[in-house]
Design a protein around this motif. Structure first.
Motif, short mmCIF file in Angstrom:
data_model
loop_
_atom_site.label_atom_id
_atom_site.label_comp_id
_atom_site.label_asym_id
_atom_site.label_seq_id
_atom_site.Cartn_x
_atom_site.Cartn_y
_atom_site.Cartn_z
N ASP A 25 0.82 -1.21 0.00
CA ASP A 25 0.00 0.00 0.00
C ASP A 25 0.86 1.26 0.00
O ASP A 25 0.62 2.19 -0.78
CB ASP A 25 -0.92 0.02 1.23
CG ASP A 25 -1.91 -1.13 1.27
OD1 ASP A 25 -2.07 -1.84 0.25
OD2 ASP A 25 -2.54 -1.31 2.33
N GLU A 26 1.86 1.29 0.87
CA GLU A 26 2.72 2.46 0.99
C GLU A 26 3.52 2.70 -0.30
O GLU A 26 3.69 3.84 -0.73
CB GLU A 26 3.66 2.30 2.18
CG GLU A 26 4.46 3.54 2.50
CD GLU A 26 5.33 3.39 3.74
OE1 GLU A 26 5.37 4.34 4.53
OE2 GLU A 26 5.97 2.32 3.92
N ALA A 27 3.98 1.64 -0.94
CA ALA A 27 4.72 1.78 -2.20
C ALA A 27 3.81 2.34 -3.29
O ALA A 27 4.24 3.17 -4.10
CB ALA A 27 5.32 0.45 -2.62
N PHE A 28 2.55 1.92 -3.32
CA PHE A 28 1.60 2.45 -4.29
C PHE A 28 1.31 3.93 -4.01
O PHE A 28 1.24 4.75 -4.93
CB PHE A 28 0.31 1.63 -4.30
CG PHE A 28 0.32 0.47 -5.24
CD1 PHE A 28 -0.52 0.42 -6.33
CD2 PHE A 28 1.18 -0.60 -5.04
CE1 PHE A 28 -0.52 -0.65 -7.22
CE2 PHE A 28 1.20 -1.69 -5.91
CZ PHE A 28 0.34 -1.71 -7.01
N GLU A 29 1.14 4.27 -2.73
CA GLU A 29 0.90 5.67 -2.37
C GLU A 29 2.09 6.54 -2.75
O GLU A 29 1.91 7.63 -3.32
CB GLU A 29 0.65 5.77 -0.86
CG GLU A 29 -0.66 5.17 -0.42
CD GLU A 29 -0.79 4.97 1.09
OE1 GLU A 29 -1.86 4.48 1.50
OE2 GLU A 29 0.16 5.27 1.84
N ASN A 30 3.29 6.06 -2.47
CA ASN A 30 4.49 6.85 -2.78
C ASN A 30 4.74 6.94 -4.28
O ASN A 30 5.30 7.94 -4.75
CB ASN A 30 5.70 6.29 -2.04
CG ASN A 30 5.63 6.57 -0.55
OD1 ASN A 30 4.95 7.50 -0.11
ND2 ASN A 30 6.32 5.78 0.25
#
Length: 141
Positions: A25-30
Motif C-alpha cells: 500500500d505504501e509503495a503504491f501511495e508513494n
C-alpha cells in the motif's frame, strides 16, 4: 530512521522514479506522490476534492501501471491534481486496489511543472528487496 518515499532516476527523454514502501500500500501511495510531484508541488494542493479508485489486476506491476494510468486519466479528464493517497491492495485470486485520493482543480495551479503523456511498461517493476517494496516506473513526458 525514516525511509525515503521515492527518488528520481536519470533518464534521457522521460521521467523515471523508484518509489519505496514498507508495505505494498505504501509503495503504491508513494508512486502516486512521485508522479504528482512531477506535475505540481503536492504541499500546495489542498485536499478539497475526494475521488475513489477501484482496480483489479493479475500482478502487482500491472496493477501499479493501471493505478498510475487511472490517476493520469483523472488528471486529464477531471482536471484534478492530488496531494493525498490512501491505498489498500488485497490479494484473493487476483489483486484488488481500493483507494481514496484527495486534491483540487488544476486551475489553481497554472504552472504545471511537467506534462506527463503516459505511464509506460519500459523498466516497470514491483518487487520486495531487503524487506522494502520498490516500484520502478518510467513516464512518457
Amino acid at each position: 530512521m525514516d525511509m525515503k518515499r521515492f527518488e528520481y532516476l536519470e533518464h534521457t527523454a522521460d521521467a523515471e522514479f523508484i518509489a519505496y514502501g514498507r508495505t505494498v500500500d505504501e509503495a503504491f501511495e508513494n508512486s502516486a506522490l512521485a508522479m504528482a510531484s512531477l506535475m505540481v508541488d503536492p504541499a500546495t494542493v489542498s485536499a478539497s476534492v475526494e475521488k475513489v479508485v477501484e482496480l483489479t489486476g493479475d500482478a502487482l506491476d500491472m496493477l501499479l501501471y493501471d493505478w498510475l494510468s487511472e490517476l493520469l486519466y483523472i488528471f486529464e479528464v477531471d482536471r484534478l491534481v492530488f496531494s493525498r493517497f490512501d491505498v489498500h491492495v488485497t490479494e484473493g485470486g487476483e489483486y484488488s486496489l481500493k483507494a481514496k485520493v484527495w486534491g483540487e482543480s488544476i486551475e489553481k495551479h497554472p504552472d504545471v511543472f511537467l506534462h506527463i503523456k503516459a505511464v509506460t511498461f519500459h523498466d516497470l517493476r514491483f518487487e520486495k528487496r531487503n524487506n522494502i517494496y520498490e516500484a520502478q516506473v518510467v513516464l512518457d513526458i
